[in-house]
Design a protein around this motif. Sequence first.
Motif, PDB file in Angstrom:
ATOM      1  N   PRO A 294       0.815  -1.226   0.000  1.00  0.00           N
ATOM      2  CA  PRO A 294       0.000   0.000   0.000  1.00  0.00           C
ATOM      3  C   PRO A 294       0.845   1.272   0.000  1.00  0.00           C
ATOM      4  O   PRO A 294       0.448   2.283  -0.584  1.00  0.00           O
ATOM      5  CB  PRO A 294      -0.850  -0.115   1.275  1.00  0.00           C
ATOM      6  N   TYR A 295       2.024   1.209   0.630  1.00  0.00           N
ATOM      7  CA  TYR A 295       2.896   2.388   0.633  1.00  0.00           C
ATOM      8  C   TYR A 295       3.375   2.709  -0.775  1.00  0.00           C
ATOM      9  O   TYR A 295       3.280   3.852  -1.247  1.00  0.00           O
ATOM     10  CB  TYR A 295       4.087   2.173   1.564  1.00  0.00           C
ATOM     11  N   ARG A 297       2.128   1.727  -3.657  1.00  0.00           N
ATOM     12  CA  ARG A 297       1.013   2.100  -4.542  1.00  0.00           C
ATOM     13  C   ARG A 297       0.685   3.582  -4.387  1.00  0.00           C
ATOM     14  O   ARG A 297       0.313   4.252  -5.358  1.00  0.00           O
ATOM     15  CB  ARG A 297      -0.208   1.240  -4.238  1.00  0.00           C
ATOM     16  N   TYR A 298       0.840   4.076  -3.163  1.00  0.00           N
ATOM     17  CA  TYR A 298       0.543   5.496  -2.930  1.00  0.00           C
ATOM     18  C   TYR A 298       1.662   6.402  -3.460  1.00  0.00           C
ATOM     19  O   TYR A 298       1.394   7.380  -4.164  1.00  0.00           O
ATOM     20  CB  TYR A 298       0.317   5.740  -1.441  1.00  0.00           C
ATOM     21  N   GLN A 301       3.018   7.441  -7.666  1.00  0.00           N
ATOM     22  CA  GLN A 301       2.592   8.564  -8.492  1.00  0.00           C
ATOM     23  C   GLN A 301       3.556   9.741  -8.399  1.00  0.00           C
ATOM     24  O   GLN A 301       3.623  10.576  -9.317  1.00  0.00           O
ATOM     25  CB  GLN A 301       1.194   9.020  -8.057  1.00  0.00           C
ATOM     26  N   GLU A 378      -1.541  10.525   6.137  1.00  0.00           N
ATOM     27  CA  GLU A 378      -1.158   9.624   5.046  1.00  0.00           C
ATOM     28  C   GLU A 378      -0.666   8.283   5.588  1.00  0.00           C
ATOM     29  O   GLU A 378      -0.973   7.224   5.031  1.00  0.00           O
ATOM     30  CB  GLU A 378      -0.083  10.282   4.177  1.00  0.00           C
ATOM     31  N   ASP A 381      -3.689   6.323   6.642  1.00  0.00           N
ATOM     32  CA  ASP A 381      -4.410   5.787   5.480  1.00  0.00           C
ATOM     33  C   ASP A 381      -3.711   4.528   4.940  1.00  0.00           C
ATOM     34  O   ASP A 381      -4.354   3.544   4.565  1.00  0.00           O
ATOM     35  CB  ASP A 381      -4.496   6.840   4.387  1.00  0.00           C
ATOM     36  N   ILE A 382      -2.383   4.555   4.912  1.00  0.00           N
ATOM     37  CA  ILE A 382      -1.605   3.393   4.439  1.00  0.00           C
ATOM     38  C   ILE A 382      -1.782   2.207   5.395  1.00  0.00           C
ATOM     39  O   ILE A 382      -1.978   1.079   4.966  1.00  0.00           O
ATOM     40  CB  ILE A 382      -0.122   3.783   4.292  1.00  0.00           C
ATOM     41  N   LYS A 385      -5.114   0.581   4.810  1.00  0.00           N
ATOM     42  CA  LYS A 385      -5.097  -0.253   3.592  1.00  0.00           C
ATOM     43  C   LYS A 385      -4.320  -1.562   3.823  1.00  0.00           C
ATOM     44  O   LYS A 385      -4.622  -2.595   3.225  1.00  0.00           O
ATOM     45  CB  LYS A 385      -4.477   0.527   2.441  1.00  0.00           C
TER      46      LYS A 385
END
Length: 387
Positions: A294-295, A297-298, A301, A378, A381-382, A385
Motif C-alpha cells: 500500500p505504501y 502504490r501510494y 505517483q 497519510e 491511510d496506508i 489499507k
Amino acid sequence: MKLDFTYENPTKIYFGRTAMDGLKTELAKYGKTIMLAYGKGAIKKIGVYDQVLDICKSLGKTVVELSGVMPNPTYEKVMEGCRLVKENNVDLILAVGGGSVIDCAKAISVSTYCEGDAWQRYFTNFEPVDNKLVAVASILTMAGTGSEMNSGAVITNEDLKIKMGRVFDANVNPRFSILNPEYTFSVSKYQMLSGIFDMMSHLMEAYFAGDDNGTSSYIIEGLLRSIIDSTRVAVVNPEDYEARSNLMWCSSLAMNPLAGLGKAQDWEVHMIEHQLGAYTDCAHGMGLAAISIPYYRYVSQFGLDKFVRFAREVWHINEEGMTKEQLAKAGIDALEQFIKESGMVTRLRDLNATEEMLPLIANSTLLMGGYKQMTTQEILDILKKAY
C-alpha cells in the motif's frame, strides 16, 4: 552518482563452510573476557554454542553469557548487558545469532560507559558517542538485517512504546563476522522469509528516491534479482547451499551500506514498521512486507519513472502497449505476487495489530519519505489499507 559520500567498512568477513576457522585467530587478538550474547538457545541445538566455548577454552578466555536476547531487543536487555560488561570488565562482545542479537551487542557497546541516559543521548537526541566503546564481533545464524556488516542498531523502549534505529560511526561495526550459510538452515521458514523481505526492503528504501541513474541503482537491481531467484529455490529446498549463501551475502551487501551510496533514500516503510513492532512485537520483515504494497502504490505517483524502471529491470515485465502508470502498477503487482507466492504476511491483522493501534502507530511514526514527505494522516491511510 549525484551525492557525495564517505564510505568506510572495517568489518572482516569470514564466509562459507569453513568460516568458523577464523574465530580462533580473531579471538586471540582480544583480552581475557568475552561476553557471549545469544537468543533463546537455538545456537546450542545447531552446535555453534559448544564450538565457541571450546575455542574460547583453548585460548584461556573467560566467558560471560548474556542469553535470552529477544527478536526485538529491548532497552532493558541492553542495560542488563551493560551491567555484565562493567562487572566483568568484558573485552569483546561476541554476538551469536541474527540481527537482533548483533544490534543488542552494538547498543551495549555504545551504552556501557555512557555518562547519563544512553537512550536519551544516543537513540533520542542522536548525540555523537563520546565514551569508550566495547569491541563487537558476530557469528551470523539468520540472514536479513545486515547487522553483521554495519554500524546500525534498532532497539525497543517498551516503557515508551518506541522502536528506534540509529546508525553509528563505523567504529561500532563488528570487528569481524563469521558467515556460514549452513547455520541458517535451522531457521524456520517464517523467519527465513522475514529476513528475506527485510533485505529486500533495505534495497527498496535506497532505490525508491531521487531521479538518479547512478551505479547504486544498478547494484540494487542486481541484488533484488538475486534475492528473488534464490528465494524461489530456498522456499522449495531450504537447505540448498547456493541459494542460502546467495541470500546471506545479499543481506550483507544490502545494508553494509554500499548499495545506497551517492543517492537519495526513503526509509518511511521502516519508520512505520518500527512503530508497528513497538506495539505488536511482530517479526520485522513480515511487518515490512505488509506495509510495503500500500505504501508503494501510494507514492509511485510521485516517483513514476523509478517505479517504471523497477518493473522493467527487476521484474522484466513486457511493457508493450502499457502507459507509464500501468507499467509502474505492474511492477508493484509483481512484488505483491512474490510476497504471496513466497508465503510472507500481507495483512497487519495477521501480525497481532488491532484497528485501535493504527492511529497510535501513525501518531508515533517518525515522518520521512523519499518521493513524498509523509503526513500522519497519510501514514494512517496506508496502515488502514494494510490492515
